[in-house]
Design a protein around this motif. Sequence first.
Motif: not given
Length: 317
Positions: A220-227, A255-257, A298-301, A303-304
């Motif tokens: 799962s990931m929390i984006s900079g925008r969400t933060m 878990f990615m931030t 990189g993009t979320f994908y 990195v995953v």
Amino acid sequence: MEQVKIDGLAAGAQKICITGHIRPDGDCTGSCLGLRRYLLDGDVSRQVDVFLQPAPTVFSFLDGFDQIREYDGGRYDLCFVLDVSDPERIGENAACLKQADRVICIDHHVTNAGLIPETYVKPNAAATCELLFDLMDEEKISKKTAECLYLGLVHDTGIFRHSNATRHTMEAAGILMEKGIAHAKIISDTFLTKTYLQNQLLGRALVESILFCEGRCIVSMISGRTMEFYKAKHEDLEGIVDQLRVTKGVDCAIFMTEMEFRVYKVSLRSNEKVDVSRVAAYFGGGGHVRAAGCTLSGTFYDVVNNLSEQIAAQLDG
Ligand code: 5GP
Ligand code: MN
């Protein structure tokens, strides 16, 4: 190693500084403040300064918390580097190492490469606080020092639930409890209690999580925008990766931030199979067999995908 004791290491040093890793957690904050209190109890005429990035405010009850600051110059006889596997993990406070006559690293990360020549590393210690406990004279540990060390034990073992907690960890915790500390309150206030914001972020991370590798991995990931939207700090994400890890059937949790645009701080946990310290070290990070981290771009994908290649190789191997 058995002969080495804090009192011996610090003998003769009048100006001492202590530092730890960036984004200090319970073990890092507890070990730095616990060592500070122990050294001051041993010799009140000493100067002992703690240089860390701001620590989570739930730790503010610890003795010396209000004295924590960032390094801004000055020479020292001795510098202790605690809970740090690699000097690069210290961040800007690392400047104090160059201004000290002697630098001693005390750490428990399996990935510690011994880059600081005088390094005491014990990878089977559950926490740096456990290692410090071993290096201190038990009778000289005050209640205030005990609070700091206990906090580190609690946080690095997930309240004595993780596989790193040993008989020795529990015995050390028992001795610290007998110093009269409010042990249940420390656990409740600093580990179990979540702010409304923390629960909202946890909820989002769980809802948006993705299973892969036939359910053996979760990300799962929390984006900079969400933060930004939640005005969240990094400490508000504490514990999310551990909740992902307890998903039934999962061995490895990621878990990615998003720290900057397409730059992710990655937290890795595993239950049984994957040695996440190897995965993290492959990408320039480090940690422990069951808990490790690194930073990837990189993009979320992207990195995953990169992470899952390394994880799958171990799961299938
Ligand atoms: P967390 O996921 O809680 O940030 O970190 C888990 C463990 O991995 C901790 O022991 C932490 O010190 C270590 N760790 C996390 N990120 C990094 C990193 O980027 N480099 C290194 N060397 N260790 C890390
Ligand atoms: Mn630690």
